[in-house]
Design a protein around this motif. Structure first.
Motif, PDB file in Angstrom:
ATOM      1  N   TYR A  71      -1.101  67.256 -23.605  1.00 45.07           N
ATOM      2  CA  TYR A  71      -0.442  67.123 -22.311  1.00 45.07           C
ATOM      3  C   TYR A  71      -0.567  68.340 -21.413  1.00 45.07           C
ATOM      4  O   TYR A  71       0.084  68.414 -20.376  1.00 45.07           O
ATOM      5  N   ASN A  73      -3.070  69.375 -19.471  1.00 48.01           N
ATOM      6  CA  ASN A  73      -3.714  69.116 -18.184  1.00 48.01           C
ATOM      7  C   ASN A  73      -3.262  67.814 -17.534  1.00 48.01           C
ATOM      8  O   ASN A  73      -3.836  67.392 -16.541  1.00 48.01           O
ATOM      9  N   LYS A  74      -2.251  67.181 -18.097  1.00 47.42           N
ATOM     10  CA  LYS A  74      -1.795  65.919 -17.535  1.00 47.42           C
ATOM     11  C   LYS A  74      -0.964  66.196 -16.292  1.00 47.42           C
ATOM     12  O   LYS A  74       0.060  66.863 -16.332  1.00 47.42           O
ATOM     13  N   LYS A  75      -1.412  65.677 -15.169  1.00 40.41           N
ATOM     14  CA  LYS A  75      -0.726  65.887 -13.897  1.00 40.41           C
ATOM     15  C   LYS A  75       0.044  64.629 -13.522  1.00 40.41           C
ATOM     16  O   LYS A  75      -0.427  63.520 -13.700  1.00 40.41           O
ATOM     17  N   GLU A  76       1.219  64.826 -12.984  1.00 44.46           N
ATOM     18  CA  GLU A  76       2.011  63.716 -12.456  1.00 44.46           C
ATOM     19  C   GLU A  76       1.822  63.679 -10.949  1.00 44.46           C
ATOM     20  O   GLU A  76       1.703  64.711 -10.301  1.00 44.46           O
TER      21      GLU A  76
END
Length: 148
Positions: A71, A73-76
């Motif tokens: 998680y 590099n997981k962008k919201e």
């Protein structure tokens, strides 16, 4: 299952996963989804049955590292909060419309939010002059002396 047999049964899997996480590129994140589930399942089993073992700390660190790899590099999206209020919450309320506790919880939450907003506006308009009345004169003077 005895603790030592559980550890012996799974230690090779945990060591392989630790080596894979240590040598992983961030582009190949999808391959860790299933091992992450396995590690967290093993961790919850150990925490439930053997909370004082040192292997629990080891698995917790491994799960944490794997979580960060998955998680990092997981962008919201910025519109995520609007999506929650416009779609997800109304859908949840509709699906639980026959359950009274959801209505009561949401009503009390909404009332609390409205009261906080109103009290915040009131305090801003009065330039925080009501602090002495709310906290008490002696305590307010003590705080004022400490800050100065």
């Amino acid at each position: 299952m005895k603790e030592i047999s559980f550890i012996r049964q799974n230690i090779a899997k945990w060591e392989r996963l630790e080596q894979a996480v240590a040598s992983t590129d961030t582009q190949d994140e999808g391959c860790h989804d299933d091992p992450y589930t396995e590690i967290t399942t093993d961790l919850s089993f150990l925490r439930s049955h053997y909370p004082r073992l040192h292997i629990t700390t080891y698995l917790n660190n491994l799960a944490s590292t794997l979580h960060n790899v998955l998680y990092k590099n997981k962008k919201e999206k910025r519109s995520r909060i609007l999506l929650f209020w416009k779609e997800e919450l109304p859908l949840l309320m509709y699906e639980t419309r026959h359950e009274k506790y959801m209505e009561i919880n949401f009503s009390s939450f909404s009332l609390e939010v409205m009261l906080r907003i109103i009290s915040g506006i009131f305090l801003l308009k009065n330039d925080f002059q009501g602090n002495e009345q709310m906290v008490g004169a002696a305590h307010y003077k003590q705080i004022d002396l400490t800050l100065n």
